[in-house]
Design a protein around this motif. Structure first.
Motif, PDB file in Angstrom:
ATOM      1  N   ILE A  32       0.827  -1.211   0.000  1.00 44.26           N
ATOM      2  CA  ILE A  32       0.000   0.000   0.000  1.00 44.26           C
ATOM      3  C   ILE A  32       0.859   1.258   0.000  1.00 44.26           C
ATOM      4  CG2 ILE A  32      -1.716   1.291   1.349  1.00 44.26           C
ATOM      5  CD1 ILE A  32      -2.868  -1.443   2.188  1.00 44.26           C
ATOM      6  N   SER A  33       2.022   1.211   0.649  1.00 45.96           N
ATOM      7  CA  SER A  33       2.900   2.382   0.656  1.00 45.96           C
ATOM      8  C   SER A  33       3.434   2.668  -0.750  1.00 45.96           C
ATOM      9  CB  SER A  33       4.062   2.174   1.629  1.00 45.96           C
ATOM     10  OG  SER A  33       4.894   1.104   1.221  1.00 45.96           O
ATOM     11  N   VAL A  34       3.669   1.616  -1.535  1.00 46.20           N
ATOM     12  CA  VAL A  34       4.091   1.803  -2.935  1.00 46.20           C
ATOM     13  C   VAL A  34       2.988   2.520  -3.712  1.00 46.20           C
ATOM     14  CG1 VAL A  34       4.602   0.591  -5.101  1.00 46.20           C
ATOM     15  CG2 VAL A  34       5.682  -0.141  -2.966  1.00 46.20           C
ATOM     16  N   PHE A  35       1.750   2.141  -3.455  1.00 49.54           N
ATOM     17  CA  PHE A  35       0.605   2.773  -4.119  1.00 49.54           C
ATOM     18  C   PHE A  35       0.463   4.233  -3.695  1.00 49.54           C
ATOM     19  CE2 PHE A  35      -4.108   3.443  -4.428  1.00 49.54           C
ATOM     20  CZ  PHE A  35      -4.172   3.429  -5.825  1.00 49.54           C
ATOM     21  N   PHE A  36       0.634   4.510  -2.404  1.00 46.14           N
ATOM     22  CA  PHE A  36       0.550   5.899  -1.916  1.00 46.14           C
ATOM     23  C   PHE A  36       1.631   6.765  -2.562  1.00 46.14           C
ATOM     24  CE2 PHE A  36      -1.543   4.812   2.456  1.00 46.14           C
ATOM     25  CZ  PHE A  36      -2.738   4.586   1.793  1.00 46.14           C
ATOM     26  N   THR A  37       2.830   6.217  -2.680  1.00 51.73           N
ATOM     27  CA  THR A  37       3.924   6.957  -3.316  1.00 51.73           C
ATOM     28  C   THR A  37       3.587   7.267  -4.777  1.00 51.73           C
ATOM     29  OG1 THR A  37       5.563   5.893  -1.884  1.00 51.73           O
ATOM     30  CG2 THR A  37       6.377   6.895  -3.921  1.00 51.73           C
ATOM     31  N   PHE A  38       3.009   6.277  -5.454  1.00 47.99           N
ATOM     32  CA  PHE A  38       2.590   6.474  -6.851  1.00 47.99           C
ATOM     33  C   PHE A  38       1.553   7.590  -6.957  1.00 47.99           C
ATOM     34  CE2 PHE A  38      -0.959   5.479  -9.732  1.00 47.99           C
ATOM     35  CZ  PHE A  38      -0.333   5.643 -10.965  1.00 47.99           C
ATOM     36  N   LEU A  39       0.565   7.613  -6.057  1.00 46.73           N
ATOM     37  CA  LEU A  39      -0.472   8.644  -6.091  1.00 46.73           C
ATOM     38  C   LEU A  39       0.132  10.039  -5.919  1.00 46.73           C
ATOM     39  CD1 LEU A  39      -3.367   7.001  -4.004  1.00 46.73           C
ATOM     40  CD2 LEU A  39      -3.111   7.121  -6.490  1.00 46.73           C
ATOM     41  N   LYS A  40       1.101  10.161  -5.015  1.00 46.18           N
ATOM     42  CA  LYS A  40       1.744  11.459  -4.797  1.00 46.18           C
ATOM     43  C   LYS A  40       2.518  11.895  -6.042  1.00 46.18           C
ATOM     44  CE  LYS A  40       2.160  10.892   0.219  1.00 46.18           C
ATOM     45  NZ  LYS A  40       3.094  10.652   1.364  1.00 46.18           N
ATOM     46  N   GLU A  41       3.170  10.922  -6.706  1.00 44.49           N
ATOM     47  CA  GLU A  41       3.906  11.232  -7.932  1.00 44.49           C
ATOM     48  C   GLU A  41       2.965  11.680  -9.047  1.00 44.49           C
ATOM     49  OE1 GLU A  41       5.944   7.603  -8.661  1.00 44.49           O
ATOM     50  OE2 GLU A  41       7.585   8.028  -7.249  1.00 44.49           O
ATOM     51  N   GLN A  42       1.716  11.193  -8.983  1.00 44.11           N
ATOM     52  CA  GLN A  42       0.708  11.580  -9.970  1.00 44.11           C
ATOM     53  C   GLN A  42      -0.054  12.842  -9.545  1.00 44.11           C
ATOM     54  OE1 GLN A  42       0.141   9.825 -12.980  1.00 44.11           O
ATOM     55  NE2 GLN A  42       2.076   8.872 -12.364  1.00 44.11           N
ATOM     56  N   SER A  43       0.401  13.467  -8.458  1.00 40.68           N
ATOM     57  CA  SER A  43      -0.231  14.688  -7.916  1.00 40.68           C
ATOM     58  C   SER A  43      -1.673  14.449  -7.502  1.00 40.68           C
ATOM     59  CB  SER A  43      -0.155  15.832  -8.936  1.00 40.68           C
ATOM     60  OG  SER A  43       1.192  16.125  -9.250  1.00 40.68           O
ATOM     61  N   LEU A  44      -1.954  13.252  -7.022  1.00 44.60           N
ATOM     62  CA  LEU A  44      -3.282  12.912  -6.508  1.00 44.60           C
ATOM     63  C   LEU A  44      -3.230  12.951  -4.989  1.00 44.60           C
ATOM     64  CD1 LEU A  44      -4.096   9.908  -8.877  1.00 44.60           C
ATOM     65  CD2 LEU A  44      -4.936  12.249  -9.050  1.00 44.60           C
ATOM     66  N   SER A  45      -4.064  13.764  -4.392  1.00 46.30           N
ATOM     67  CA  SER A  45      -3.989  13.987  -2.952  1.00 46.30           C
ATOM     68  C   SER A  45      -5.075  13.273  -2.155  1.00 46.30           C
ATOM     69  CB  SER A  45      -4.062  15.489  -2.649  1.00 46.30           C
ATOM     70  OG  SER A  45      -5.271  16.033  -3.174  1.00 46.30           O
ATOM     71  N   SER A  46      -5.978  12.594  -2.849  1.00 53.03           N
ATOM     72  CA  SER A  46      -7.097  11.956  -2.158  1.00 53.03           C
ATOM     73  C   SER A  46      -7.344  10.554  -2.721  1.00 53.03           C
ATOM     74  CB  SER A  46      -8.363  12.795  -2.301  1.00 53.03           C
ATOM     75  OG  SER A  46      -9.484  12.099  -1.785  1.00 53.03           O
ATOM     76  N   LEU A  47      -7.763   9.649  -1.840  1.00 51.75           N
ATOM     77  CA  LEU A  47      -8.128   8.301  -2.266  1.00 51.75           C
ATOM     78  C   LEU A  47      -9.379   8.320  -3.141  1.00 51.75           C
ATOM     79  CD1 LEU A  47      -7.525   6.521   1.154  1.00 51.75           C
ATOM     80  CD2 LEU A  47      -6.149   6.230  -0.911  1.00 51.75           C
ATOM     81  N   LEU A  48     -10.148   9.391  -3.052  1.00 47.89           N
ATOM     82  CA  LEU A  48     -11.356   9.530  -3.867  1.00 47.89           C
ATOM     83  C   LEU A  48     -11.019   9.766  -5.336  1.00 47.89           C
ATOM     84  CD1 LEU A  48     -13.399  11.840  -1.468  1.00 47.89           C
ATOM     85  CD2 LEU A  48     -13.860   9.428  -1.939  1.00 47.89           C
ATOM     86  N   ASP A  49      -9.773  10.180  -5.607  1.00 47.19           N
ATOM     87  CA  ASP A  49      -9.379  10.485  -6.984  1.00 47.19           C
ATOM     88  C   ASP A  49      -9.003   9.237  -7.777  1.00 47.19           C
ATOM     89  OD1 ASP A  49      -9.696  13.195  -6.479  1.00 47.19           O
ATOM     90  OD2 ASP A  49      -7.621  13.433  -5.793  1.00 47.19           O
ATOM     91  N   VAL A  50      -8.959   8.097  -7.111  1.00 48.38           N
ATOM     92  CA  VAL A  50      -8.523   6.868  -7.769  1.00 48.38           C
ATOM     93  C   VAL A  50      -9.676   6.261  -8.570  1.00 48.38           C
ATOM     94  CG1 VAL A  50      -7.622   4.540  -7.428  1.00 48.38           C
ATOM     95  CG2 VAL A  50      -6.825   6.419  -5.967  1.00 48.38           C
ATOM     96  N   ASP A  51      -9.459   6.107  -9.876  1.00 49.27           N
ATOM     97  CA  ASP A  51     -10.442   5.453 -10.727  1.00 49.27           C
ATOM     98  C   ASP A  51      -9.730   4.384 -11.565  1.00 49.27           C
ATOM     99  OD1 ASP A  51      -9.038   6.865 -12.644  1.00 49.27           O
ATOM    100  OD2 ASP A  51     -10.604   8.353 -12.969  1.00 49.27           O
ATOM    101  N   TYR A  52     -10.469   3.798 -12.496  1.00 44.42           N
ATOM    102  CA  TYR A  52      -9.908   2.700 -13.287  1.00 44.42           C
ATOM    103  C   TYR A  52      -8.689   3.147 -14.081  1.00 44.42           C
ATOM    104  CZ  TYR A  52      -9.765  -1.467 -16.236  1.00 44.42           C
ATOM    105  OH  TYR A  52      -9.365  -2.620 -16.863  1.00 44.42           O
ATOM    106  N   GLY A  53      -8.734   4.391 -14.617  1.00 46.69           N
ATOM    107  CA  GLY A  53      -7.608   4.894 -15.380  1.00 46.69           C
ATOM    108  C   GLY A  53      -6.351   5.024 -14.538  1.00 46.69           C
TER     109      GLY A  53
END
Length: 301
Positions: A32-53
């Motif tokens: 999960i920490s790898v996923f969180f790091t990826f989200l930050k690199e994608q400039s996504l700040s919320s878990l709500l921003d995660v979609d299929y794309g």
């Protein structure tokens, strides 16, 4: 809710409701920490921003690291479980991983040892010493019961019932089961208890009544057992790479080769699902196929 707070809530859930082990929680944390790091690199700040794309981009990132399909499956499974929890807690509305199909994993057959190799390993043990008798008891127990090393180090003296010839085992997630003990394992453990274990205990020891102790009289660790087996392999002059889990694989394979019922082997191994045990049937089929093609006159051209 930020990433860190959602993770802490999930940890509480794993500990309290799922009764997960420390190793299981650490494995989830790593994925999960790898996923969180990826989200930050994608400039996504919320878990709500995660979609299929977003998920497809994450998978592309994983594959770019040359990870195996099995490793990618582990990430997906970890995150699917994490989001399932988030939906339950109304932190997110839906689980974006729920419809994602796992890639078919690379097929691997469990490595096992032949009986001749097992015999060589046993014969390499010097049972004239206290540590040698302990090592013999460890090896007989691992191969004779198929228990995991993590289960072996938890066994206490009182967990063994010599009259009923069984041993009480705490498995993954603190699931409990009784496993039968064979004659060789019983004799090796009795010899160790009567002649050797007390020699390892000193005034500074903290044995906790655990069955297997190190040279300082403290409980053996999983790392300690791995080192013991590596040492035994060196003493036997075998060129094989043997790890403790290989003894577990050998236990299951040899049972099935001799006609054991698959359900019974599942119970002995402590597998929650039969599918985890079925992989050993492929080992037996491969061996039977090899024997048939090597010995039957009509199997050869």
């Amino acid at each position: 809710m930020n990433f860190y707070k959602s993770w802490l809530l999930y940890v509480d859930y794993l500990k309290i409701e799922k009764n997960a082990t420390k190793l299981t929680i650490e494995a989830y944390e790593q994925d999960i920490s790898v996923f969180f790091t990826f989200l930050k690199e994608q400039s996504l700040s919320s878990l709500l921003d995660v979609d299929y794309g977003v998920i497809r981009t994450f998978l592309t990132t994983l594959y770019s690291r040359d990870l195996s399909k099995r490793s990618v499956n582990r990430y997906i499974s970890s995150l699917r479980s994490f989001y399932k929890f988030l939906v339950r807690e109304h932190i997110v509305k839906e689980n974006p991983f729920v419809h994602l199909q796992l890639p078919k994993g690379d097929y691997t057959i469990p490595e096992f040892m032949y009986l001749e190799e097992i015999d060589v390993l046993f014969e390499s043990i010097d049972t004239s010493t206290a540590l040698g008798q302990r090592n013999m008891a460890i090896l007989e127990l691992l191969y004779g019961t198929g228990i995991r090393v993590s289960e072996c180090v938890k066994i206490r003296v009182e967990d063994i019932d010599f009259e009923l010839q069984t041993i009480f085992v705490q498995g993954k997630g603190n699931k409990e089961r009784y496993v039968p003990l064979g004659g060789f394992a019983i004799r090796a453990i009795q010899t160790y208890l009567l002649e050797s274990r007390h020699q390892l205990i000193s005034q500074k020891s903290q044995s906790g009544n655990y069955l297997f102790l190190n040279a300082r009289g403290n409980p053996l660790t999983t790392r300690g057992i791995r080192m013991i087996i590596n040492s035994l392999v060196e003493d036997s002059a075998m060129t094989l790479h043997i790890h403790p889990h290989k003894l577990r694989h050998s236990f299951a394979t040899h049972l099935l080769d001799n006609g054991a019922d698959l359900r019974a082997v599942q119970e002995l191994l402590g597998h929650a699902h039969l599918s985890s045990t079925q992989i050993y049937t492929h080992v037996s089929k491969d061996r039977l196929n090899h024997v048939y093609r090597g010995t039957h006159p009509r199997a050869k051209r």
